[in-house]
Write a protein that holds these residues in place. Structure first.
Motif, short mmCIF file in Angstrom:
data_model
loop_
_atom_site.label_atom_id
_atom_site.label_comp_id
_atom_site.label_asym_id
_atom_site.label_seq_id
_atom_site.Cartn_x
_atom_site.Cartn_y
_atom_site.Cartn_z
N VAL A 63 0.85 -1.18 0.00
CA VAL A 63 0.00 0.00 0.00
C VAL A 63 0.89 1.24 0.00
CG1 VAL A 63 -1.71 1.31 1.33
CG2 VAL A 63 -1.86 -1.19 1.22
N SER A 64 0.66 2.16 -0.94
CA SER A 64 1.33 3.45 -0.94
C SER A 64 0.37 4.50 -0.38
CB SER A 64 1.77 3.83 -2.34
OG SER A 64 2.82 2.99 -2.80
N GLY A 82 -2.20 -1.29 -9.48
CA GLY A 82 -1.91 -1.39 -8.05
C GLY A 82 -2.66 -0.39 -7.18
N PHE A 83 -3.66 0.30 -7.76
CA PHE A 83 -4.39 1.32 -6.99
C PHE A 83 -5.86 0.96 -6.76
CE2 PHE A 83 -0.87 3.84 -8.71
CZ PHE A 83 -0.48 4.54 -7.58
N SER A 84 -6.36 -0.10 -7.40
CA SER A 84 -7.78 -0.44 -7.29
C SER A 84 -8.65 0.78 -7.61
CB SER A 84 -8.12 -0.98 -5.89
OG SER A 84 -7.36 -2.13 -5.61
N LEU A 85 -8.51 1.27 -8.83
CA LEU A 85 -9.17 2.50 -9.23
C LEU A 85 -10.69 2.38 -9.17
CD1 LEU A 85 -7.09 3.55 -12.39
CD2 LEU A 85 -6.77 4.25 -10.01
N ASN A 91 -16.86 9.97 -15.10
CA ASN A 91 -15.77 9.38 -15.88
C ASN A 91 -14.69 10.40 -16.27
OD1 ASN A 91 -14.39 7.24 -17.13
ND2 ASN A 91 -15.28 7.71 -19.13
N THR A 92 -14.62 11.51 -15.54
CA THR A 92 -13.55 12.48 -15.81
C THR A 92 -12.30 12.19 -15.00
OG1 THR A 92 -14.52 13.98 -14.17
CG2 THR A 92 -15.13 14.33 -16.48
N TYR A 93 -12.40 11.34 -13.99
CA TYR A 93 -11.25 10.95 -13.18
C TYR A 93 -11.61 9.71 -12.38
CZ TYR A 93 -13.76 13.18 -9.28
OH TYR A 93 -14.70 13.53 -8.35
N SER A 94 -10.61 9.14 -11.71
CA SER A 94 -10.82 8.01 -10.81
C SER A 94 -10.29 8.36 -9.43
CB SER A 94 -10.11 6.75 -11.34
OG SER A 94 -10.61 6.37 -12.59
N THR A 95 -10.63 7.53 -8.45
CA THR A 95 -10.11 7.70 -7.10
C THR A 95 -9.51 6.38 -6.62
OG1 THR A 95 -12.25 7.15 -6.11
CG2 THR A 95 -11.79 9.50 -6.55
N SER A 96 -8.80 6.47 -5.51
CA SER A 96 -8.21 5.28 -4.89
C SER A 96 -8.08 5.53 -3.40
CB SER A 96 -6.83 4.98 -5.49
OG SER A 96 -6.14 4.01 -4.71
N ALA A 97 -8.25 4.49 -2.60
CA ALA A 97 -8.06 4.62 -1.15
C ALA A 97 -6.63 4.98 -0.79
CB ALA A 97 -8.45 3.30 -0.47
N GLN A 98 -5.70 4.80 -1.74
CA GLN A 98 -4.29 5.12 -1.47
C GLN A 98 -3.92 6.55 -1.89
OE1 GLN A 98 -1.52 1.80 -2.67
NE2 GLN A 98 -3.41 0.96 -3.55
N VAL A 99 -4.88 7.28 -2.45
CA VAL A 99 -4.56 8.58 -3.03
C VAL A 99 -5.49 9.66 -2.47
CG1 VAL A 99 -4.33 9.91 -5.16
CG2 VAL A 99 -3.75 7.47 -5.14
N THR A 100 -4.91 10.70 -1.89
CA THR A 100 -5.67 11.90 -1.54
C THR A 100 -5.53 12.85 -2.71
OG1 THR A 100 -5.22 11.58 0.81
CG2 THR A 100 -5.96 13.77 0.13
N THR A 252 7.49 3.93 -11.10
CA THR A 252 7.20 2.68 -10.39
C THR A 252 7.28 2.93 -8.89
OG1 THR A 252 9.49 1.87 -10.38
CG2 THR A 252 8.14 1.34 -12.29
N LEU A 253 6.32 2.37 -8.17
CA LEU A 253 6.19 2.58 -6.73
C LEU A 253 6.17 1.24 -6.00
CD1 LEU A 253 3.28 5.21 -6.80
CD2 LEU A 253 5.73 5.68 -6.84
N ASP A 254 6.60 1.27 -4.74
CA ASP A 254 6.59 0.07 -3.90
C ASP A 254 6.42 0.51 -2.44
OD1 ASP A 254 6.94 -2.31 -2.56
OD2 ASP A 254 8.81 -2.85 -3.55
N LYS A 255 5.15 0.59 -2.02
CA LYS A 255 4.84 0.97 -0.63
C LYS A 255 5.49 2.31 -0.26
CE LYS A 255 4.56 -3.91 0.75
NZ LYS A 255 5.03 -4.45 -0.55
N ASN A 256 5.23 3.31 -1.06
CA ASN A 256 5.89 4.60 -0.90
C ASN A 256 4.94 5.66 -0.34
OD1 ASN A 256 7.11 3.63 -4.00
ND2 ASN A 256 8.40 3.69 -2.19
N VAL A 257 5.53 6.74 0.16
CA VAL A 257 4.79 7.91 0.59
C VAL A 257 5.23 9.08 -0.29
CG1 VAL A 257 4.33 9.56 2.45
CG2 VAL A 257 4.56 7.11 2.96
#
Length: 494
Positions: A63-64, A82-85, A91-100, A252-257
């Motif tokens: 999880v990032s 890897g974001f479960s969009l 349909n102009t954008y998506s969200t993810s629990a990992q992204v504010t 590419t990301l791997d559990k990053n902040v």
């Protein structure tokens, strides 16, 4: 000079002695970086609201934790993994629990593809601008190994890779700028950190990396600043970035902040001067000089602001005799959007009434709201009664559901009545705040996703972080008595 302690020394000799002393202090055995003057910052344009912007995709091992917008173009959302969009209803954008923030891709609905094309073009222009800066303050500093060094503001150039295996400190005041021109790759070892001191800010640090591999940020390493890379940017397990990862290939990301730099983290204010048509905008809710000053509109116009093109940045507009003149940038110039709606004498308002990410207009007339879902001439899409004649119409997302709704401010007593739906009926929130004669202003001052109230009184803003009775949470002077308040997210940062 009379009574000079230098006696008969010539100016030339004194300058030579001074130069020798400076060189000894700055380039002696400690190899400290010299104190150069800051270059001008790199203009990121429409790429500024993105913490990650990529042309070929973003892959993530969860999880990032990411604060800021993500964008990919010309590749589509299938390359964001890897974001479960979750696709927004528009349909102009998506969200993810990992992204504010919002996640944009080239296959989203209009206007997203055009906005992303502009953002990517601006990213490439910023890369070229940073790479093309001339007269560097130092070349090949420390032979490309910055490990353990302290570096003053300036323009630095390397024809090689740049390596950081132990902490490097960037030391300078809050307005200082660093630009690192790296012809090779940027390589950070595991656990290495870029540290800031003296008030230095991540938003004015730029790593321009032209190497054939790109940027390698090792496990648990930490970077400050905007990375402008010709190739890939790799953040290994647990690495963090306070800045932006702007890549002309992949990220590419791997559990990053990752956190985008933001001076304020919410809406900020501005004023319109009715006697001159001048607009002054602040990027922080503090006293001081305007960050943006624009001559737009005519004396007597009515100001408003909104994200007219859905790119994440609020921009200015004015209304004159029922004609709306909207700009897509906070600069002087001709209107980008012009249309007639309502009648002369109506009070204009603006909001995202349908949650599509684009702010559109409305008017308030004698206790009736008339709202449009597009910035074009035509009949109102929504009409309903609220308040009394003489009230001032306001708008905001009072409950954080992503939709702007209306409210009224009663100038006679400072009462505010807010609705959580664009329908007639009793107010969902009623609060007394301010004094008779105040001018209302609303915005998300603390960046919690909920718009709250404020008033403008005699060139002073008094802002609340909740829609409740109480003292102002933020108080500061800005503008002149007689100015009209506006609010928005002028820098596009989440």
């Amino acid at each position: 000079m009379k009574n000079s302690k230098y006696g008969p020394l010539s100016n030339t000799i004194r300058l030579l002695l001074l130069a020798t002393l400076v060189m000894g202090l700055t380039l002696g055995t400690g190899q400290k970086a010299r104190a150069f003057a800051s270059p001008a910052p790199v203009d990121l344009g429409a790429a500024a609201p993105f913490v990650i912007l990529s042309k070929t995709g973003v892959t993530n091992v969860p999880v990032s934790n990411i604060t800021g917008n993500i964008g990919t173009s010309p590749i589509d959302s299938t390359a964001i993994t890897g974001f479960s969009l979750v696709t927004h209803s528009t349909n102009t954008y998506s969200t993810s629990a990992q992204v504010t923030g919002k996640i944009y891709a080239a296959n989203n609905a209009s206007p997203t593809p055009a906005n992303l094309t502009t953002a990517v073009s601006n990213m490439e222009t910023a890369f070229a601008n940073a790479a093309g800066r001339s007269l560097p303050d130092a070349t090949e500093l420390y032979s490309g190994n910055l490990s353990g060094q302290t570096i003053a503001p300036g323009l630095y150039k390397w024809s090689t890779d740049v390596l950081i295996t132990t902490n490097v400190t960037l030391a300078g005041p809050a307005d200082a700028v660093w630009i690192f021109q790296i012809a090779g790759d940027l390589i950070m070892g595991s656990g290495a950190q870029v540290l800031l001191s003296g008030g230095a800010q991540a938003g004015t640090i730029f790593w321009q990396v032209g190497g054939g591999t790109g940027v390698e940020i090792g496990t648990t390493a930490h970077v400050e600043g905007t990375i402008l890379a010709a190739k890939a940017i790799h953040l290994r397990t647990g690495a963090s970035l306070n800045g932006r990862a702007l890549s002309q290939t992949a990220v590419t990301l791997d559990k990053n902040v990752l956190v985008i730099p933001s001076a304020n983290g919410g809406d900020t204010v501005g004023v319109f001067r009715p006697g001159s048509g001048l607009i002054y905008l602040k990027n922080t809710n503090t006293a001081g000089f305007a960050d943006i000053a624009i001559n737009y509109g005519n004396p007597g116009d009515y100001p408003l602001a909104g994200d007219w093109d859905g790119n994440g940045t609020d921009t200015i507009g004015v209304v004159r005799n029922g004609v709306f003149y909207l700009r897509n940038s906070n600069t002087a110039g001709f209107a980008d959007i012009m249309f007639t709606f309502g009648l002369p004498g109506d009070q204009p308002i603006a909001g995202d009434w349908n949650g599509d990410g684009i702010v559109t207009v409305g008017v308030y007339r004698n206790g009736v709201f008339l709202l449009r879902n597009s910035n074009s001439a035509g009949a109102p899409d929504v009409t309903f009664s609220m308040g009394n004649p003489g009230d001032v119409g306001i708008s905001g997302d009072w409950n954080g559901d992503g939709l702007d709704t209306t409210g009224v401010f009663r100038p006679s007593n400072g009462a505010l009545y807010l609705k959580n739906s664009n329908t007639s009926g009793f107010a969902d929130i009623a609060v007394n705040y301010g004094l008779a004669g105040d001018k209302p202003v609303t915005g998300d001052w603390d960046n919690d996703g909920i718009d709250t109230i404020g008033v403008y009184r005699n060139a002073q803003f008094l802002l609340r972080n909740s829609n409740t009775v109480g003292f102002a949470d933020i108080v500061f002077a800005f503008g002149n008595p007689g100015d009209m308040p506006i609010a928005g997210n002028w820098d596009g940062l989440p």
